[in-house]
Design an enzyme around this catalytic site. Structure first.
Site, mmCIF file in Angstrom:
data_model
loop_
_atom_site.group_PDB
_atom_site.id
_atom_site.type_symbol
_atom_site.label_atom_id
_atom_site.label_comp_id
_atom_site.label_asym_id
_atom_site.label_seq_id
_atom_site.Cartn_x
_atom_site.Cartn_y
_atom_site.Cartn_z
ATOM 1 N N GLU A 49 0.913 -1.212 -0.012
ATOM 2 C CA GLU A 49 0.020 -0.005 -0.035
ATOM 3 C C GLU A 49 0.869 1.128 0.067
ATOM 4 O O GLU A 49 1.885 1.359 0.909
ATOM 5 C CB GLU A 49 -0.939 -0.005 1.380
ATOM 6 N N ASP A 60 -5.340 7.793 10.631
ATOM 7 C CA ASP A 60 -3.914 7.646 10.838
ATOM 8 C C ASP A 60 -3.276 8.125 12.230
ATOM 9 O O ASP A 60 -3.699 9.307 12.724
ATOM 10 C CB ASP A 60 -2.952 8.240 9.844
#
Length: 279
Positions: A49, A60
């Site tokens: 990714e 995140d």
């Protein structure tokens, strides 16, 4: 069959599970990211990714947020990240590559335009954590039209009807979030992980990959005792922020990938009933 589906088919033929690695594209530079992706592939990583950096990455944790900021400061953007993907394909890289980003960066150039350019560069799938399954029709159609797999998410809090809907629409694999919250290394994996993966597998044959909090070989073994792949991000990204010389950074990432990949192979001796990491 997509490159992602082909990879999972290959893993099944080997009696093996998958390791998916995340890197923030452009951290510490795009040239270094290119070398890191090759090192990951050489170490046996099954898919990578590439995080397309965004200024407000809500899903995140601090490690990947910092990586995104470093990548943005280094000049990473949609154009040069897709150029990086094209360069990796020109190098002969065969493993699947996915772009993980936020929907604003897809909307900005136009959904169809973004998907067309990504597919032309050699991207195989899209991961958009801020697009819930109920709102994914437009991007799913645009991605499907050019052969991109749009990865669907499930979480420990997902009700059965959402799991079923994600399973119906899934392409490539289903991203099972191991715990609520943001990405990052965790000392312990949640006890409900097995039940969540089994609930997904009860309604689909699409592979299930588990992410968030996986950083050590024993955790990879625990996860892949029940799931089809483990996703590791922060453990790799953390090295990118250490200011290491490039050759040392590449070697550290390669060694970590080899250690983690070993946990996906048969004969590890772990019992799928035990999903907590031992202290």
């Amino acid at each position: 069959m997509s490159r992602i589906a082909e990879r999972f088919a290959l893993l099944r033929s080997r009696g093996e599970k998958g390791l998916i690695a995340y890197l923030a594209a452009g951290d510490p530079s795009l040239a270094t990211t290119r070398r890191l992706v090759h090192a990951l592939a050489e170490a046996g990583v099954d898919m990578v990714e590439l995080g397309l950096p965004f200024s407000d990455p809500l899903a995140d944790g601090p490690v990947i947020q910092a990586a995104s900021q470093r990548a943005l400061a280094a000049g990473a953007n949609t154009d040069n990240v897709l150029e990086l993907v094209a360069a990796l394909r020109a190098d002969g890289l065969q493993i699947p590559l996915l772009i993980m980003t936020y929907y604003n960066l897809v909307l900005r150039p136009g959904v169809e335009n973004f998907c067309h350019r990504a597919a032309a560069a050699g991207v195989d799938g899209l991961i958009l954590p801020d697009v819930p399954v109920e709102e994914s029709d437009e991007i799913r159609a645009a991605a499907g039209a050019v052969g991109l797999d749009l990865i669907q998410f499930v979480a420990p809090t997902s009700p059965p009807e959402r799991i079923r809907r994600a399973a119906e629409l899934a392409r490539g694999f289903i991203y099972a979030v191991s715990s609520t919250g943001v990405t990052g290394v965790r000392d312990r994996l949640p006890p409900q992980l097995t039940a969540m993966v089994e609930a997904v597998k009860a309604v689909t044959d699409t592979p299930v990959a588990v992410g968030f909090g996986i950083s050590r070989p024993e955790q990879v073994r625990q996860v892949t005792a029940v799931a089809d792949a483990a996703i590791v991000g922060s453990a790799f990204v953390r090295h990118c922020g250490e200011g290491l010389p490039e050759h040392e950074l590449v070697e550290r990432v390669r060694i970590l990938a080899e250690e983690l990949k070993a946990g996906t192979r048969p004969g590890t001796g772990w019992d799928s009933r035990f999903v907590k990491n031992e202290a």
